[in-house]
Design a protein around this motif. Sequence first.
Motif, mmCIF file in Angstrom:
data_model
loop_
_atom_site.group_PDB
_atom_site.id
_atom_site.type_symbol
_atom_site.label_atom_id
_atom_site.label_comp_id
_atom_site.label_asym_id
_atom_site.label_seq_id
_atom_site.Cartn_x
_atom_site.Cartn_y
_atom_site.Cartn_z
ATOM 1 N N UNK A 72 105.356 39.523 58.068
ATOM 2 C CA UNK A 72 105.196 39.607 59.520
ATOM 3 C C UNK A 72 103.910 40.348 59.842
ATOM 4 N N UNK A 73 103.480 40.201 61.090
ATOM 5 C CA UNK A 73 102.310 40.935 61.575
ATOM 6 C C UNK A 73 102.637 41.562 62.917
ATOM 7 N N UNK A 74 102.233 42.812 63.065
ATOM 8 C CA UNK A 74 102.284 43.486 64.347
ATOM 9 C C UNK A 74 100.869 43.830 64.767
ATOM 10 N N UNK A 75 100.553 43.589 66.033
ATOM 11 C CA UNK A 75 99.240 43.939 66.573
ATOM 12 C C UNK A 75 99.461 44.830 67.792
ATOM 13 N N UNK A 76 98.831 45.987 67.746
ATOM 14 C CA UNK A 76 98.922 46.974 68.830
ATOM 15 C C UNK A 76 97.562 47.028 69.515
ATOM 16 N N UNK A 77 97.509 46.557 70.755
ATOM 17 C CA UNK A 77 96.255 46.542 71.505
ATOM 18 C C UNK A 77 96.348 47.581 72.619
ATOM 19 N N UNK A 78 95.712 48.726 72.365
ATOM 20 C CA UNK A 78 95.775 49.815 73.316
ATOM 21 C C UNK A 78 94.514 49.930 74.146
ATOM 22 N N UNK A 79 94.335 51.079 74.755
ATOM 23 C CA UNK A 79 93.195 51.317 75.630
ATOM 24 C C UNK A 79 91.907 51.522 74.836
ATOM 25 N N UNK A 80 92.025 52.126 73.645
ATOM 26 C CA UNK A 80 90.853 52.436 72.837
ATOM 27 C C UNK A 80 90.705 51.515 71.630
ATOM 28 N N UNK A 81 91.801 51.243 70.931
ATOM 29 C CA UNK A 81 91.716 50.507 69.677
ATOM 30 C C UNK A 81 92.671 49.322 69.654
ATOM 31 N N UNK A 82 92.408 48.402 68.728
ATOM 32 C CA UNK A 82 93.321 47.316 68.420
ATOM 33 C C UNK A 82 93.613 47.407 66.931
ATOM 34 N N UNK A 83 94.901 47.372 66.580
ATOM 35 C CA UNK A 83 95.306 47.605 65.193
ATOM 36 C C UNK A 83 96.217 46.485 64.712
ATOM 37 N N UNK A 84 96.139 46.223 63.425
ATOM 38 C CA UNK A 84 96.915 45.165 62.791
ATOM 39 C C UNK A 84 97.694 45.734 61.618
ATOM 40 N N UNK A 85 98.965 45.359 61.519
ATOM 41 C CA UNK A 85 99.764 45.624 60.331
ATOM 42 C C UNK A 85 100.393 44.314 59.876
ATOM 43 N N UNK A 86 100.031 43.876 58.670
ATOM 44 C CA UNK A 86 100.724 42.784 58.008
ATOM 45 C C UNK A 86 101.613 43.421 56.952
ATOM 46 N N UNK A 87 102.890 43.071 56.972
ATOM 47 C CA UNK A 87 103.842 43.738 56.088
ATOM 48 C C UNK A 87 104.852 42.751 55.526
ATOM 49 N N UNK A 88 105.325 43.050 54.326
ATOM 50 C CA UNK A 88 106.464 42.352 53.744
ATOM 51 C C UNK A 88 107.732 43.042 54.207
ATOM 52 N N UNK A 89 108.736 42.232 54.561
ATOM 53 C CA UNK A 89 109.985 42.772 55.093
ATOM 54 C C UNK A 89 111.151 42.245 54.266
ATOM 55 N N UNK A 90 111.995 43.188 53.833
ATOM 56 C CA UNK A 90 113.274 42.841 53.221
ATOM 57 C C UNK A 90 114.354 43.573 53.999
ATOM 58 N N UNK A 91 115.469 42.893 54.322
ATOM 59 C CA UNK A 91 116.519 43.528 55.117
ATOM 60 C C UNK A 91 116.987 44.847 54.499
ATOM 61 N N UNK A 92 117.065 45.872 55.347
ATOM 62 C CA UNK A 92 117.566 47.163 54.907
ATOM 63 C C UNK A 92 116.579 48.012 54.137
ATOM 64 N N UNK A 93 115.342 47.524 53.980
ATOM 65 C CA UNK A 93 114.333 48.281 53.241
ATOM 66 C C UNK A 93 113.137 48.599 54.138
ATOM 67 N N UNK A 94 112.376 49.652 53.823
ATOM 68 C CA UNK A 94 111.180 49.959 54.622
ATOM 69 C C UNK A 94 110.139 48.855 54.524
ATOM 70 N N UNK A 95 109.284 48.765 55.538
ATOM 71 C CA UNK A 95 108.170 47.831 55.498
ATOM 72 C C UNK A 95 107.260 48.150 54.308
ATOM 73 N N UNK A 96 106.706 47.105 53.718
ATOM 74 C CA UNK A 96 105.724 47.276 52.653
ATOM 75 C C UNK A 96 104.381 46.765 53.180
ATOM 76 N N UNK A 97 103.421 47.677 53.337
ATOM 77 C CA UNK A 97 102.116 47.311 53.893
ATOM 78 C C UNK A 97 101.391 46.314 52.994
ATOM 79 N N UNK A 98 100.841 45.282 53.625
ATOM 80 C CA UNK A 98 99.939 44.340 52.952
ATOM 81 C C UNK A 98 98.512 44.567 53.457
#
Length: 313
Positions: free
Chosen positions: A3-29
């Motif tokens: 999955x990918x999350x993109x946070x577009x704020x007032x100053x910066x735009x950020x991207x997180x691509x992560x592997x997801x398994x149910x019940x486990x923490x996100x693993x950053x890609x």
Amino acid sequence: MKVAGIDCGTNSIRLLIADVEPGKPLVDVVRAMEVVRLGQGVDTTGKFAEEALERTFAATERYAALCEEHGVQAIKFVATSATRDAENRELFIDGIRSRLGVTPEVVSGDREAQLSFFGAASVIDISDPVAVVDLGGGSTEIVLGSKAEGVIGAWSMNVGCVRMQERHLQTDPPTEQQIEAARVDIRAALDEATKHVDLRRATRLIGLAGTVTTVTARALGLPTYDPDAIDGTELTVDQVLEACTWLMTATRDERAAEGYMHPGRVDVIASGALVWSEVVKRCQEDMVSLPVVTTSEHDILDGIALWAAGALS
């Protein structure tokens, strides 16, 4: 699932691509950040500037390419304070949709606070109620919550590093009169926030986002920005305030010479440090005990990725 999350704020735009398994923490890609200053002038004009939109669209195109390269299956793009305020937000929404194939979610301050809390809670054991503060460019979210109770109280203040810099801190370094004028705004916002968030119940204070991590880097004396060294750091209130004071009173050239300082944060870190110092002082006044202040590198971006994965409703 990727999955990918993109946070577009007032100053910066950020991207997180992560592997997801149910019940486990996100693993950053991929974890990426660009300062695009989308909120340039919005506090004054109520509209996005054309050049700010162009910078943001260009970064979005780069993020879209990364999502395609890594085979992302679900994307959530979240826009926050500046987009909430801008009268011409449809230009932004249409531009992002055409480049990413996803309609941006322009979230409320309450939703922004919830996403920040759950992003931090995804990696920190929050068994007792804690105060989580996400200090952004246009707004600052304060959340009280725990894993057992979820979000107990939340409030979004129209106070952030870009907004305060554009509104008050006009010289380099800012004058004491400018700093005091900004303090009046910040303290009034905190007065309102504490009507909605009972800091007396909080057992810890956790700070999120670029201003807080930069203050932490200063307090640690880091020669370069090191997220692994910053994440989970516990500082005393005096250490936080000492770092904030230096960042508020140093010249632009002095701040820029610091190895941990992102170039896009140099001109707004003084105002951000001022906001953070006032938040920390208010928490020290209102909380039963505040022996340390914790910094987390995990924030709304992680919450957005969890939302993309269907882990948050």
